[in-house]
Each structure stands twice: as C-alpha cells, then as structure tokens.
Design an enzyme around this catalytic site. Structure first.
Site, PDB file in Angstrom:
ATOM      1  N   LYS A 144       0.769  -1.106  -0.124  1.00 33.55           N
ATOM      2  CA  LYS A 144      -0.053   0.091   0.064  1.00 33.55           C
ATOM      3  C   LYS A 144       0.975   1.251  -0.126  1.00 33.55           C
ATOM      4  CE  LYS A 144      -3.264   2.311   3.038  1.00 33.55           C
ATOM      5  NZ  LYS A 144      -3.889   2.111   4.222  1.00 33.55           N
ATOM      6  N   HIS A 159      -8.803  -8.102   8.097  1.00 30.60           N
ATOM      7  CA  HIS A 159      -8.032  -7.310   8.466  1.00 30.60           C
ATOM      8  C   HIS A 159      -8.015  -7.360  10.026  1.00 30.60           C
ATOM      9  CE1 HIS A 159      -6.238  -3.800   6.291  1.00 30.60           C
ATOM     10  NE2 HIS A 159      -6.963  -4.265   5.239  1.00 30.60           N
ATOM     11  N   HIS A 164       3.221   0.339   8.351  1.00 33.85           N
ATOM     12  CA  HIS A 164       2.203   1.818   8.356  1.00 33.85           C
ATOM     13  C   HIS A 164       3.012   2.914   7.830  1.00 33.85           C
ATOM     14  CE1 HIS A 164      -1.086   0.474  11.466  1.00 33.85           C
ATOM     15  NE2 HIS A 164      -1.473   0.288  10.165  1.00 33.85           N
TER      16      HIS A 164
END
Length: 294
Positions: free
Chosen positions: A158, A221, A247
């Site tokens: 991501k 998730h 993250h």
C-alpha cells in the site's frame, strides 16, 4: 441497466471527458493494459482523493466489462484493479483480542476442511499480520525459506515500499507443508478454478463466516488488530510494531530519521507472537512468565 439521473450522468460524463479520455481516448480498448488504467487514477490517489480514485477505477471497470460482454475484447483487463488502490477510509476492523478467544479462533481455522489454499492463507495470516491482499497475492519467488524471510515487493505494498517479513519457525513449517501442494504454482494460494490465479478475497472471508464468525466479530483485517493490540499490551515498542504493520510514518521529520528497519527486533517480535499463538492454540493456559524477549 438502470437509468441515471441527469445530474449523475453529467458527473460521469465529466469524469470521462476530463480524466479518462485525455489519457486513454486515443488507444484501442483491445490494446489497453492494467498499467494504463492505473495511470489514470493514481494522480487522484497521490493528491489524497482516494474516493475519486475508486470512482474512476469503477468507471473504467464498467467500460471494460461492457467491451468484454459485447465481444470487443476477450478479457476484462481492469478487473480487480481497485485492489491496487488505497482503501477509501480507515475503518476500525472487528477483531478477536482476548487470549482465550484467540486460541479458539486458531483452533477453528486449524479444523477447517475446505480448499487447501484458503486453509493455509487463514493459518498463516495471524502470524504475519500483513494486509490480507499482501498475503493472498503472495508468490513463491518472494520467499527465502533458508534465510527465513519474505520480501514483499514495493509494487504490491500500500505504501509502495518493499516490506520484509521475518518468518517464525512455525510459519516456516506451514510454508514447507504448503509447498508440497502449491510449490509448482506461481502463487502460494492458487484458486481452485485456475492454478494460475490466486484465491479471491471473498474465499477466506467466507470460510471465517462458515466457522461462525460474524462480520462484527472478525474480518481478515482483524488479524492485524489482533496482533497489534496483543503486542502493545505485552510492552513491545510501538515503533517496532508499526514498522512490522508497514504503516506510513505520518510525521515527516520522524520519517527522515525513520529508515531504521528494526529487523532483529521484528524477528524477535514475530517469533514471540508465534510462540504465544501456539501456546494459546494448544489450549494451554497462558504461562505466567510469558514475558517478551528483548
């Protein structure tokens, strides 16, 4: 199909004329590649307009599906591309977090008797706690089983930077077992219908539901939240946990100093977590001296 309201139709036309046609308008639909569609939507995503990026991709998908249905192309090349986009909003995903409930969940997964790919995807996910698609689309070429490490290439992440997942010995054992079934395929978790494609994101989710976990109890998730809350509670350093979750570092100054990969700490963290899961899954009472290493 349903008739669109004039307002909605005007909006779609605007999207087509201002955004899609300038990039794709001169190409034959049969010559379009997934990269062409990503080139259209990624500028919106880079500006943080995730919802717009998803709308544009849906619109591309409607056009390519129509092209396939009307025989202009054999394959719908825009299918599944929303997976490459960032999710629209950060929702809090339901997760099982009590140690007893974690043990039960892991035992339920172990007892699952469905498709091998789905079973192993669900067995491995709690231990690596990547985003579900990052595991589901994993390829054998990304794994170094000797070095006990999985390198997910930047293009599949991501945040678009390579992510390293140290592999606990329990995960290596699962991978060696899985290799006997799917080692001759490109993907770890090939679909039951075509060995050249991975399982769909719905398959492991449907398996969780069949085990009796409702959507307000557990999602794919949720394995990330499950690991994260457990590790935080056990006193592991938040920045090590965050790095393993891959993250983004929100603070620009910290990000500049934050090239530290903490690989040794992360290897210890993941091995501790695997040992913990194994002890819970065995139905053992949590050992009193189960303090973290390091």
């Amino acid at each position: 199909g349903p008739t669109l309201s004039p307002k909605h139709e005007a909006k779609l036309r605007r999207y087509l004329e201002n955004t899609l046609f300038p990039v794709l308008g001169r190409k034959l639909v049969a010559h379009l590649e997934p990269a062409d569609f990503l080139a259209v939507v990624q500028p919106a995503e880079r500006m943080g307009h995730n919802e717009t990026a998803h709308k544009l991709m849906r619109l591309c998908g409607q056009v390519t599906r129509y092209a396939r249905i009307t025989g202009r192309v054999k394959y719908d090349v825009a299918a599944g591309l929303t997976e490459a986009l960032r999710p629209v909003q950060n929702t809090h995903f339901a997760a099982v977090t009590e140690p007893e409930a974690i043990g039960q969940l892991l035992r339920d997964i172990d007892d699952y008797t469905g498709h091998t790919s789905v079973l192993f995807c669900l067995k491995i996910l709690p231990y690596v706690f990547t985003r579900p698609s990052e595991l589901r689309l994993a390829q054998w070429s990304e794994f170094d089983l000797e070095g006990a490490v999985w390198r997910i290439p930047a293009k599949r992440m991501k945040m678009r930077r390579e992510h390293v997942v140290p592999l606990a010995h329990q995960v290596l054992a699962m991978l060696h077992e899985l290799h006997r079934y799917t080692g001759n395929c490109e993907f770890l978790f090939p679909s039951i219908r075509a060995l050249t494609t991975p399982i769909s994101d719905m398959a492991p989710l449907a398996a969780l539901r069949r085990m009796g976990y409702a959507k307000d109890a557990m999602t794919l998730h949720g394995f990330r939240a499950m690991a994260s809350s457990l590790l935080n509670e056990m006193g592991w350093r938040p920045d090590v946990i965050e790095r393993q979750l891959a993250h983004a570092e929100r603070n620009k100054v910290r990000a500049a100093y934050h090239r530290a990969e903490y690989l040794d700490d992360r290897r210890k963290l993941l091995q501790w977590l695997a040992d913990f899961y194994e002890s819970q899954q065995g139905g053992n009472v949590r050992p009193v001296n189960f303090h973290r290493a390091g």
